[in-house]
Motif scaffolding. Structure first.
Motif, PDB file in Angstrom:
ATOM      1  N   ASP A 180       0.782  -1.239   0.000  1.00  0.00           N
ATOM      2  CA  ASP A 180       0.000   0.000   0.000  1.00  0.00           C
ATOM      3  C   ASP A 180       0.809   1.282   0.000  1.00  0.00           C
ATOM      4  N   LEU A 181       1.614   1.479  -1.042  1.00  0.00           N
ATOM      5  CA  LEU A 181       2.131   2.825  -1.304  1.00  0.00           C
ATOM      6  C   LEU A 181       0.970   3.588  -1.946  1.00  0.00           C
ATOM      7  N   THR A 182       0.009   3.964  -1.096  1.00  0.00           N
ATOM      8  CA  THR A 182      -1.266   4.439  -1.633  1.00  0.00           C
ATOM      9  C   THR A 182      -1.259   5.913  -1.996  1.00  0.00           C
ATOM     10  N   ALA A 183      -0.469   6.713  -1.313  1.00  0.00           N
ATOM     11  CA  ALA A 183      -0.508   8.155  -1.532  1.00  0.00           C
ATOM     12  C   ALA A 183       0.728   8.601  -2.293  1.00  0.00           C
ATOM     13  N   ALA A 184       0.509   9.230  -3.435  1.00  0.00           N
ATOM     14  CA  ALA A 184       1.631   9.669  -4.263  1.00  0.00           C
ATOM     15  C   ALA A 184       2.179  11.013  -3.822  1.00  0.00           C
ATOM     16  N   GLU A 185       1.520  11.670  -2.871  1.00  0.00           N
ATOM     17  CA  GLU A 185       1.962  12.962  -2.352  1.00  0.00           C
ATOM     18  C   GLU A 185       3.360  12.811  -1.742  1.00  0.00           C
ATOM     19  N   ARG A 236      -0.327  21.337  -3.235  1.00  0.00           N
ATOM     20  CA  ARG A 236       0.971  21.951  -2.985  1.00  0.00           C
ATOM     21  C   ARG A 236       1.065  23.319  -3.653  1.00  0.00           C
ATOM     22  N   THR A 237       1.878  24.197  -3.077  1.00  0.00           N
ATOM     23  CA  THR A 237       2.124  25.492  -3.691  1.00  0.00           C
ATOM     24  C   THR A 237       3.026  25.305  -4.911  1.00  0.00           C
ATOM     25  N   GLN A 238       3.072  26.300  -5.781  1.00  0.00           N
ATOM     26  CA  GLN A 238       3.896  26.199  -6.969  1.00  0.00           C
ATOM     27  C   GLN A 238       5.366  26.015  -6.606  1.00  0.00           C
ATOM     28  N   LYS A 239       5.806  26.724  -5.563  1.00  0.00           N
ATOM     29  CA  LYS A 239       7.199  26.580  -5.124  1.00  0.00           C
ATOM     30  C   LYS A 239       7.488  25.159  -4.656  1.00  0.00           C
ATOM     31  N   GLU A 240       6.554  24.567  -3.938  1.00  0.00           N
ATOM     32  CA  GLU A 240       6.735  23.187  -3.461  1.00  0.00           C
ATOM     33  C   GLU A 240       6.730  22.205  -4.617  1.00  0.00           C
ATOM     34  N   VAL A 241       5.890  22.456  -5.616  1.00  0.00           N
ATOM     35  CA  VAL A 241       5.855  21.594  -6.806  1.00  0.00           C
ATOM     36  C   VAL A 241       7.203  21.630  -7.523  1.00  0.00           C
ATOM     37  N   GLU A 242       7.718  22.834  -7.756  1.00  0.00           N
ATOM     38  CA  GLU A 242       8.989  22.950  -8.464  1.00  0.00           C
ATOM     39  C   GLU A 242      10.125  22.336  -7.650  1.00  0.00           C
ATOM     40  N   ASP A 243      10.071  22.473  -6.326  1.00  0.00           N
ATOM     41  CA  ASP A 243      11.084  21.863  -5.467  1.00  0.00           C
ATOM     42  C   ASP A 243      11.039  20.340  -5.580  1.00  0.00           C
ATOM     43  N   THR A 244       9.834  19.769  -5.619  1.00  0.00           N
ATOM     44  CA  THR A 244       9.682  18.319  -5.749  1.00  0.00           C
ATOM     45  C   THR A 244      10.269  17.832  -7.072  1.00  0.00           C
ATOM     46  N   GLY A 284      14.067  12.236   2.293  1.00  0.00           N
ATOM     47  CA  GLY A 284      14.885  13.115   1.474  1.00  0.00           C
ATOM     48  C   GLY A 284      14.680  14.582   1.752  1.00  0.00           C
ATOM     49  N   GLY A 285      13.933  14.915   2.806  1.00  0.00           N
ATOM     50  CA  GLY A 285      13.749  16.323   3.175  1.00  0.00           C
ATOM     51  C   GLY A 285      12.891  17.109   2.203  1.00  0.00           C
ATOM     52  N   SER A 286      11.763  16.542   1.765  1.00  0.00           N
ATOM     53  CA  SER A 286      10.909  17.247   0.813  1.00  0.00           C
ATOM     54  C   SER A 286      10.355  18.530   1.438  1.00  0.00           C
ATOM     55  N   LEU A 287      10.247  19.576   0.623  1.00  0.00           N
ATOM     56  CA  LEU A 287       9.854  20.901   1.095  1.00  0.00           C
ATOM     57  C   LEU A 287       8.356  20.961   1.371  1.00  0.00           C
ATOM     58  N   PHE A 288       8.018  21.476   2.551  1.00  0.00           N
ATOM     59  CA  PHE A 288       6.618  21.771   2.875  1.00  0.00           C
ATOM     60  C   PHE A 288       6.607  23.017   3.740  1.00  0.00           C
ATOM     61  N   ASN A 289       5.927  24.045   3.274  1.00  0.00           N
ATOM     62  CA  ASN A 289       5.872  25.315   3.991  1.00  0.00           C
ATOM     63  C   ASN A 289       4.512  25.435   4.678  1.00  0.00           C
ATOM     64  N   PRO A 290       4.458  25.254   6.013  1.00  0.00           N
ATOM     65  CA  PRO A 290       3.167  25.291   6.713  1.00  0.00           C
ATOM     66  C   PRO A 290       2.518  26.667   6.738  1.00  0.00           C
ATOM     67  N   ASP A 291       3.275  27.709   6.405  1.00  0.00           N
ATOM     68  CA  ASP A 291       2.720  29.066   6.420  1.00  0.00           C
ATOM     69  C   ASP A 291       2.008  29.406   5.116  1.00  0.00           C
TER      70      ASP A 291
END
Length: 315
Positions: free
Chosen positions: A216-221, A254-262, A298-305
């Motif tokens: 169950d690698l169910t979530a691709a996020e 995800r925000t555009q910045k987070e998408v590009e970071d991914t 891998g330290g994926s970017l997530f900005n809670p603000d």
């Protein structure tokens, strides 16, 4: 007294094989023209094999035994035609068999089915064929059926939905069931405890063939998926199920910045396809080199603000 650090694989493998899920209604072959801009994760089984060269498959089954055997025979013919180097199978009963006698009947009929003689030898295990609540009340007749399935027919059984408590695997072992599953939603420490129990049961001479699978690698996020793959890589899993939820839009909130970071950090896992960012395997395996960096997953970017329409909806 178990040394948990002994579970960590060093050095870690560079990839984990994709075990592609074939759902009960998933198409096996393309019957018409492919729509423009189609999500590549929505292909038929034959197209998946052609594009990604998959060799590991998880096949969903149900308790309608004649229908299931007919579908398995069709799938077996397709795999034997397309996967030239051999294939590996796991079966998932998804709690649809009401009794262990039904499970025994299914396995026995699969074992003797004329068109499944090669296929049956490729089956690693049968996952959760019985209802989850049945585990704690298995009868002596149920346990006899379990012994027949695993002994006579050489098809190990594995609990998945039943494994919702810390002692679930121990309960399964007492009933004679050999396997349990790891998935991130159960928690990392639950995974480590089950791995430790399986390793202890096996001992140095493997007298009890206990095992743990990656399901169950169910979530691709990125958060969920990358954390799961990081854990499985650290524990030395060779293959893991890619569930159908990965056909969805994994970065929709995800925000555009987070998408590009991914995209920049994990180019071997996430790709821009027809204007959408999707989780797309690099061939038959998930490369883990991008994930094996400081930071869980891998330290994926997530900005809670930051906020998006989807995050507002989730609140």
């Amino acid at each position: 007294g178990f040394d948990l650090s002994s579970l960590i694989q060093r050095p870690r493998a560079k990839g984990i094989m994709v075990r592609h899920t074939v759902g009960l209604t998933d198409p096996l072959k393309r019957t018409g023209a492919r729509p423009d801009g189609e999500n590549p994760m929505s292909y038929s089984l034959a197209e998946f094999i052609d594009r990604f060269q998959f060799t590991h498959f998880k096949i969903k089954i149900k308790s309608d035994i004649p229908h299931t055997l007919d579908r398995l025979a069709t799938i077996a013919g397709l795999l034997e035609q397309k996967v030239s180097g051999g294939y590996v199978i796991t079966l998932d009963g998804n709690e649809t068999f009401g009794t262990m006698a039904q499970v025994e009947e299914f396995v026995g009929r699969m074992y003797s089915h004329r068109e499944l003689q090669t296929f049956k030898g490729r089956v690693l295990y049968l996952e959760q064929p019985f209802p989850r609540d049945m585990l704690g009340g298995l009868t002596s007749e149920d346990k006899r059926a379990i012994d027949t399935i695993q002994g006579k027919y050489k098809i190990p059984l594995l609990i998945d939905e039943s494994s919702d408590q810390w002692n679930s695997y121990a309960t399964a072992v007492r009933a004679g069931i050999r396997g349990t599953s790891i998935k991130l939603c159960k928690g990392i420490f639950h995974a480590l405890a089950d791995m430790a129990l399986a390793r202890t049961l096996n001992g140095v001479d493997g007298r009890y063939p206990g095992f743990v699978s990656a399901e169950d690698l169910t979530a691709a996020e990125p958060g969920n998926f990358l954390h799961s793959v990081d854990l499985l890589s650290a524990l030395g899993f060779i293959h893991a199920e890619l569930n159908g939820f990965c056909k969805t839009d994994p970065l929709g909130h995800r925000t555009q910045k987070e998408v590009e970071d991914t995209l920049a950090r994990f180019p071997h896992l996430y790709q821009r396809v027809n204007g959408r960012v999707l989780l797309v395997p690099s061939g038959p395996y998930f490369p883990t080199v991008d994930i094996q960096k400081p930071g869980f997953g891998g330290g994926s970017l997530f900005n809670p603000d930051e906020t998006t329409a989807k995050r507002k909806e989730l609140k």
